[in-house]
Design a protein around this motif. Structure first.
Motif, short mmCIF file in Angstrom:
data_model
loop_
_atom_site.label_atom_id
_atom_site.label_comp_id
_atom_site.label_asym_id
_atom_site.label_seq_id
_atom_site.Cartn_x
_atom_site.Cartn_y
_atom_site.Cartn_z
N SER A 173 12.18 35.12 31.35
CA SER A 173 12.69 34.59 30.10
C SER A 173 13.48 35.68 29.39
N SER A 174 14.61 35.34 28.76
CA SER A 174 15.47 36.35 28.15
C SER A 174 14.89 36.94 26.88
N ASN A 175 13.89 36.32 26.30
CA ASN A 175 13.31 36.84 25.06
C ASN A 175 11.92 37.42 25.29
N THR A 176 11.66 37.92 26.50
CA THR A 176 10.33 38.42 26.83
C THR A 176 10.43 39.79 27.49
N LEU A 177 9.54 40.68 27.05
CA LEU A 177 9.40 42.00 27.66
C LEU A 177 8.10 41.98 28.46
N TYR A 178 8.16 42.36 29.72
CA TYR A 178 6.99 42.33 30.60
C TYR A 178 6.57 43.75 30.95
N ALA A 179 5.27 43.96 31.08
CA ALA A 179 4.72 45.19 31.66
C ALA A 179 4.00 44.79 32.93
N ILE A 180 4.25 45.53 33.99
CA ILE A 180 3.70 45.21 35.31
C ILE A 180 2.78 46.34 35.74
N ASN A 181 1.59 45.99 36.23
CA ASN A 181 0.64 46.96 36.77
C ASN A 181 1.16 47.51 38.11
N PRO A 182 0.65 48.67 38.56
CA PRO A 182 1.08 49.22 39.84
C PRO A 182 0.89 48.27 41.02
N ASP A 183 -0.09 47.36 40.95
CA ASP A 183 -0.30 46.42 42.05
C ASP A 183 0.60 45.18 41.97
N GLY A 184 1.51 45.16 40.97
CA GLY A 184 2.47 44.07 40.86
C GLY A 184 2.04 42.92 39.96
#
Length: 170
Positions: free
Chosen positions: A1-12
């Motif tokens: 989504s263009s209005n979302t910032l995601y953080a991803i864990n090292p395992d994806g």
């Protein structure tokens, strides 16, 4: 989504997401610069759209849980984190130093009337901040501004655009 910032864990897997859902009056412009300091605060540009106008801001997001820490209003052409817990921001005809803890302005340097920064910021190990500014992109001059920092923060996982002084990421 263009209005979302995601953080991803090292395992994806997804660690958290921060966004405004379907409210397109807000826009997280993290397609440009994203910076992460030693405290895992994530910085990116945001924009509020209102009828006939828009307001830009630099946003600080807690990297542990995705909550917003603070906003500093005004468009940020470029920014980086120094060793002195300051985020240096190119904002129109100014270089602005903001405290990473609360976003308060520590100082501002006026480049000149009708001048604007046309490049990313870079900082040497001696704390000199380098950038090009001018009225037009093709008419820029190189500036060197001494700061109290000892360079880009080596303890920050992503202190500036393309990671480091040598811009070793793509």
């Amino acid at each position: 989504s263009s209005n979302t910032l995601y953080a991803i864990n090292p395992d994806g897997t997804e660690k958290w997401r921060m966004g405004y859902g379907g409210d397109y009056s807000y826009d997280l412009d993290c397609g440009g610069d994203v910076v992460v300091d030693r405290y895992e605060t994530v910085y990116c540009q945001g924009k509020i759209w209102e009828p006939g106008t828009s307001t830009s801001y630099l946003m600080a997001v807690n990297g542990h849980d995705g909550t917003e820490k603070w906003r500093s209003y005004g468009y940020a052409q470029a920014f980086l984190v120094g060793t002195d817990d300051i985020i240096y921001v190119a904002r129109d005809e100014y270089i602005v130093a903001l405290d990473v803890n609360n976003g308060s302005e520590v100082w501002r340097y006026h480049i000149g009337n009708e001048l604007r920064v046309w490049t990313r910021l870079n900082m040497g190990n001696n704390g000199v901040l380098y950038f090009c500014a001018g009225q037009e992109y093709s008419e820029g001059k190189l500036y060197a501004l001494q700061t109290e920092s000892q360079g880009v923060d080596p303890e920050a996982p992503w202190p500036q655009f393309r990671h480091d002084m040598r811009q070793t990421s793509c």
